[in-house]
Write an enzyme that holds these catalytic residues in place. Structure first.
Site, PDB file in Angstrom:
ATOM      1  N   ASP A 225       2.094 -20.179  74.949  1.00 56.31           N
ATOM      2  CA  ASP A 225       1.187 -20.813  73.986  1.00 56.31           C
ATOM      3  C   ASP A 225      -0.342 -20.583  74.419  1.00 56.31           C
ATOM      4  O   ASP A 225      -1.122 -20.923  75.195  1.00 56.31           O
ATOM      5  CB  ASP A 225       1.427 -22.661  74.128  1.00 56.31           C
ATOM      6  CG  ASP A 225       0.463 -23.389  73.178  1.00 56.31           C
ATOM      7  OD1 ASP A 225      -0.042 -23.005  72.505  1.00 56.31           O
ATOM      8  OD2 ASP A 225       0.973 -24.601  73.392  1.00 56.31           O
TER       9      ASP A 225
ATOM     10  N   HIS B 275       6.429 -22.509  62.707  1.00 52.75           N
ATOM     11  CA  HIS B 275       4.899 -23.068  63.126  1.00 52.75           C
ATOM     12  C   HIS B 275       3.884 -22.115  63.077  1.00 52.75           C
ATOM     13  O   HIS B 275       2.901 -22.189  62.436  1.00 52.75           O
ATOM     14  CB  HIS B 275       5.032 -23.566  64.527  1.00 52.75           C
ATOM     15  CG  HIS B 275       3.567 -24.037  65.224  1.00 52.75           C
ATOM     16  ND1 HIS B 275       2.956 -25.356  64.677  1.00 52.75           N
ATOM     17  CD2 HIS B 275       2.866 -23.745  65.935  1.00 52.75           C
ATOM     18  CE1 HIS B 275       2.048 -25.532  65.209  1.00 52.75           C
ATOM     19  NE2 HIS B 275       1.838 -24.650  66.140  1.00 52.75           N
TER      20      HIS B 275
HETATM   21  C1  HEM Z   1       0.350 -21.160  67.326  1.00 55.12           C
HETATM   22  C2  HEM Z   1       2.970 -24.471  70.056  1.00 55.12           C
HETATM   23  C3  HEM Z   1       0.151 -27.648  67.707  1.00 55.12           C
HETATM   24  C4  HEM Z   1      -2.191 -24.552  65.475  1.00 55.12           C
HETATM   25  C5  HEM Z   1       1.304 -21.632  68.325  1.00 55.12           C
HETATM   26  C6  HEM Z   1       2.025 -20.941  69.396  1.00 55.12           C
HETATM   27  C7  HEM Z   1       2.785 -21.974  70.059  1.00 55.12           C
HETATM   28  C8  HEM Z   1       2.546 -23.231  69.485  1.00 55.12           C
HETATM   29  C9  HEM Z   1       4.070 -21.778  71.020  1.00 55.12           C
HETATM   30  C10 HEM Z   1       2.382 -19.573  69.280  1.00 55.12           C
HETATM   31  C11 HEM Z   1       1.684 -19.080  70.296  1.00 55.12           C
HETATM   32  C12 HEM Z   1       0.113 -18.862  70.030  1.00 55.12           C
HETATM   33  O1  HEM Z   1      -0.460 -18.132  69.216  1.00 55.12           O
HETATM   34  O2  HEM Z   1      -0.442 -19.560  70.765  1.00 55.12           O
HETATM   35  C13 HEM Z   1       2.217 -25.582  69.681  1.00 55.12           C
HETATM   36  C14 HEM Z   1       2.901 -26.924  70.101  1.00 55.12           C
HETATM   37  C15 HEM Z   1       2.098 -28.152  69.344  1.00 55.12           C
HETATM   38  C16 HEM Z   1       1.093 -27.162  68.432  1.00 55.12           C
HETATM   39  C17 HEM Z   1       3.958 -27.109  71.112  1.00 55.12           C
HETATM   40  C18 HEM Z   1       2.124 -29.157  69.524  1.00 55.12           C
HETATM   41  C19 HEM Z   1       2.784 -29.965  70.595  1.00 55.12           C
HETATM   42  C20 HEM Z   1      -0.630 -27.079  67.117  1.00 55.12           C
HETATM   43  C21 HEM Z   1      -1.746 -27.989  66.304  1.00 55.12           C
HETATM   44  C22 HEM Z   1      -2.409 -26.923  65.565  1.00 55.12           C
HETATM   45  C23 HEM Z   1      -1.879 -25.727  65.934  1.00 55.12           C
HETATM   46  C24 HEM Z   1      -1.870 -29.418  66.230  1.00 55.12           C
HETATM   47  C25 HEM Z   1      -3.664 -27.175  64.800  1.00 55.12           C
HETATM   48  C26 HEM Z   1      -3.715 -27.883  63.830  1.00 55.12           C
HETATM   49  C27 HEM Z   1      -1.969 -23.150  65.992  1.00 55.12           C
HETATM   50  C28 HEM Z   1      -2.482 -22.076  65.586  1.00 55.12           C
HETATM   51  C29 HEM Z   1      -1.599 -21.065  65.971  1.00 55.12           C
HETATM   52  C30 HEM Z   1      -0.384 -21.681  66.713  1.00 55.12           C
HETATM   53  C31 HEM Z   1      -3.807 -21.849  64.784  1.00 55.12           C
HETATM   54  C32 HEM Z   1      -1.817 -19.338  66.046  1.00 55.12           C
HETATM   55  C33 HEM Z   1      -1.038 -19.067  64.489  1.00 55.12           C
HETATM   56  C34 HEM Z   1      -1.185 -17.877  64.219  1.00 55.12           C
HETATM   57  O3  HEM Z   1      -2.070 -17.204  63.593  1.00 55.12           O
HETATM   58  O4  HEM Z   1      -0.361 -17.018  64.984  1.00 55.12           O
HETATM   59  N1  HEM Z   1       1.356 -22.848  68.701  1.00 55.12           N
HETATM   60  N2  HEM Z   1       1.244 -25.876  68.712  1.00 55.12           N
HETATM   61  N3  HEM Z   1      -0.797 -25.836  67.064  1.00 55.12           N
HETATM   62  N4  HEM Z   1      -0.860 -23.139  66.646  1.00 55.12           N
HETATM   63 FE1  HEM Z   1       0.370 -24.495  67.730  1.00 55.12          FE
END
Ligand code: HEM
Length: 404
Positions: free
Chosen positions: A219, A314
């Protein structure tokens, strides 16, 4: 200094220690020891006006505390805010330089190294409102809109001021939080607080690798990097003149307490968990890609004709393609408060730092909401706050000095 530690330094130290027999183990041990030592020895001085919370690598422990000022009348609220910010600003400088044990006799941190302690301060919209400073409120500092997937508890939301303390050692974090709240006891009352952590450098096989959250996912992969040209425009606020100029070069942080329904999550088969996010569990590579830093192919379809990265995955919904380039620096920490009333209290202390939450967090969260993010079944947003984090200016008693 935290930022002095680069991957090249780690690799160099590791390379020098390679041995013919058991070389891999020896190299890994040396790299871990090197990073762990640097982080626990490190002193964090703000760089280029940036608050310590933006520096890399991130510390293993943080504690985010939101306080309300006790006063009611605007001039008293304003006075209390100045007092608390001055106390915390002055102390932060001394603590960054000397550590707590040199400042406070009998501190629990005696005998400990500086541990890369970093103290970051923020101001909530409620403070400006209550202090009669509404006309100095920068537009990005506003309440977030309601989202369909919110399960917010008002007791876990908002706050006049934010205290964000990070360090490599949990005892350092705890003792510094205690000290800073203690000296502001007359003015400030804790509204909510949440300690968070991530893996320690000493236990990581590769301390430069992207950390994992409690769901087991890599993450933090897609994030602006401090040395990239877009870091400034995406993360740092631009208010060159006008009423909000006190925030020029600062940043806005959105803090969300997101509980994870871990039992339900781990009931899924690994391939189902990968489908929810759209990335592989083993190495964080996008589905259909071969490595963590590969660009996700959102158009790819499998033999069955279905998208390789699901329509509600996601990363598809959060991708810049959907959000017109919305970006933020995501710094996620895990929290684990055990069980409360039989309920598991663990999840993500999500912090997102950006130039403007309306084009950063809110734009992305809206897509996640409206697109029916598959992750929503396994998480609950329970706490929320937005704070203005002014730039750290060396010659001023506290970062928001220009506000008054
Ligand atoms: C990507 C987990 C909540 C925004 C990701 C990734 C994971 C992840 C595993 C893929 C790896 C990475 O690029 O970091 C989670 C979990 C969440 C959560 C477990 C809640 C418990 C959120 C929230 C937001 C968010 C609340 C914003 C409103 C993003 C963004 C990416 C991302 C912008 C990158 C997307 C891309 O361009 O590939 N998240 N996330 N995430 N997450 Fe989350």
């Amino acid at each position: 200094l935290l930022t002095g530690l680069g991957a090249a330094g780690i690799a160099g130290a590791a390379g020098a220690a390679g041995l013919a027999t058991g070389g891999l183990i020896e190299r890994e041990t040396t790299a871990q020891g090197d990073t762990a030592r640097e982080l626990s020895l490190g002193r964090s001085a703000p760089e280029e006006g940036r608050p310590p919370a933006l520096l890399t690598p991130t510390p293993a422990h943080v504690h985010v505390v939101a306080v309300d000022l006790r006063a009611e009348r605007p001039e008293q609220v304003s006075q209390q805010a100045r007092t608390v910010l001055r106390l915390w600003g002055e102390q932060a400088r001394g603590l960054h330089e000397h550590g707590l044990a040199e400042i406070v006799e009998g501190a629990p941190t005696q005998g400990l190294r500086p541990a890369s302690l970093g103290i970051t301060l923020g101001l909530g919209a409620s403070l400006l409102e209550r202090a009669g400073l509404a006309e100095r409120r920068p537009e990005p500092l506003a309440d977030l809109p309601e989202f369909a997937s919110d399960h917010l508890d008002p007791a876990l939301c908002g706050g006049d001021l934010m205290l964000h303390v990070g360090a490599e050692d949990p005892l350092v974090v705890s003792a510094v939080v205690e000290h800073l709240l203690g000296i502001a006891r007359e003015q400030a009352l804790v509204r909510w607080s949440l300690p968070g952590f991530q893996r320690a450098a000493a236990t990581a096989a590769d301390p430069s690798a992207t950390p994992r959250n409690l769901m087991g996912q890599v993450d933090g992969t897609v994030n602006p990097h401090p040395d990239q040209a877009q870091f400034g425009p995406q993360v740092l606020a631009a208010h060159p003149d006008g009423a909000a100029s006190w925030m020029d070069g600062g940043t806005y942080v959105v803090v969300r307490r997101i509980r994870m329904l871990l039992d339900d999550w781990f009931d899924l088969e690994p391939h189902q968990r990968e489908r929810v996010v759209g990335r592989r569990l083993s190495d964080g590579a996008p589905l259909g890609g071969d490595r963590e830093d590969a660009l996700p192919d959102l158009a790819a379809r499998g033999d069955d004709g279905e998208p390789v990265i699901a329509a509600n995955a996601h990363i598809r919904l959060a991708s810049p393609e959907r959000t017109l380039g919305a970006r933020m620096l995501r710094r996620g920490f895990s929290y684990d408060l055990g069980w409360s009333g039989g309920r598991r209290e663990a999840g993500l202390l999500f912090t997102a730092w950006q130039a403007d939450p309306r084009t950063g967090f809110t734009a992305v969260q809206r897509e996640l909401d409206e697109g029916g993010d598959a992750l929503n079944t396994y998480i609950r947003h329970e706490g929320s706050a937005v704070f203005a984090v002014p730039p750290v200016r060396e010659n001023q008693p506290h970062p928001a000095h220009d506000l008054w």
